[in-house]
Enzyme design. Sequence first.
Site: not given
Ligand code: LLP
Length: 432
Positions: A291-293, A362
């Site tokens: 599950e990459p984001g 601010c």
């Molecule tokens: N799957 C699950 C269950 C997750 O909780 C997350 C991210 C992902 C996939 C995706 O992770 P990625 O590949 O994007 O690292 N707001 C924070 C990041 C929080 C991530 C939470 N979960 C930031 O800006 O660094």
Amino acid sequence: MIMAGTMRVNEEGNLEIGGCDTLRLAEEFGTPLYVLDETLLRDNCRRYVHALQKYYPKGKILFAGKAFLVKAMAKLVEEEGLSLDVVSGGELYTALQAGFPPERLYFHGNNKSEEEIQEALEAGTGVFVVDSFTEMEILVKMAGKMGRMAGVLIRIKPGIEAHTHDYIQTGQEDSKFGFGLEDVETMRAIQLALRSEKSIELKGFHCHIGSQIFDLEPYRLAVRTMVEFISRVKEETGFIAEQLDLGGGLGIRYTKKDNPPSIEAYVENIASTLKSSSEEKGIPLPELLLEPGRSIAGEAGIVLYRVGIIKDVPGIRRYVSVDGGMMDNIRPALYNAQYEASLANKAAEEPSSKVTIAGKACESGDILIEEVLLPPVEKNDLLAVFSSGAYGYSMASNYNRNPRPAVIFVKHGNARTVVRRETYEDLVALDQ
Ligand code: LLP
């Protein structure tokens, strides 16, 4: 500069992305502006899909919508053949509005409301990633009542927590997410799912060990831990997991110091560990889900800001204020996240002066970049902050009643608005 994808310095000495001169983008669409390189977004999706095909053909890539979800992104993800992880009724709605096939949706969340569960069931959501015993009970009841079949993954805390360069391993993870490896509730939830075969199709297990991870060892550890768990579940209940979802987390380059593994190395490592540990434990190879984001959207995005007031604090620093800040990128204030930037209109000039990039909110803490080397800065220069495609727009706010910026996709010299800029009217639209 963190040049990624189609970014380059063009003949006029300006930063270009997607074949578009950033100066022209700023003129046409205004600033601050989120700009995403559509080619790189698609390339990153494809690299994941191809790496999986190569190293572990029995698998699926899910884009983690929380990193960046708007209708155009859902559409792009759909076209690239990925599935989609959503974490709220709002993300679910966005995906459905974009025409995303519901059977390719995975619904996450530690506190899904009954309304959200009902909406997801009605929509025909493919899989629920169940996070607690209570959620399992609700899902069994609601799916039963509605005569629906819900696909289910159970989220497990593998006792590994990783961030950037290091990780910790604990038997008992203190986290609001998921079921403990050894908790009684975990087996109870599995038993309940198996007993409820008229409404629940238990597919397997999920875990997620963190975000912005550079080290592959915690992933190998997570795989081994989860395979051991799958094997224990098999012994105790006879259930053989068909799917193993390892969450997301692969890191990206925010600064030159960052050196994350490639998408291919990440997938290969997980794949080989999964093959060897499954064989060792004598369980059939599960389908592998990732599950990459951030690693899909992060480096594909920049934010363009117009430089405003420049203020010297003699002997200390030079503050360069821009027309956005913590409202369009909360990450520096929230996590002390580091970014690189350059002057898009002076991209060919040598960086020579050290400055601090301040936002316009601010709040003293609204500093986007503590220290960055830029060519001599003047008012009205255009600043580009790199690697801003993930968790920027998705975490944006209207703090100080600033309208949220537009989001554009650029590709082959064309730019299209995928989210229009908010107006002052938008700001008061909900006020009664
Ligand atoms: N799957 C699950 C269950 C997750 O909780 C997350 C991210 C992902 C996939 C995706 O992770 P990625 O590949 O994007 O690292 N707001 C924070 C990041 C929080 C991530 C939470 N979960 C930031 O800006 O660094």
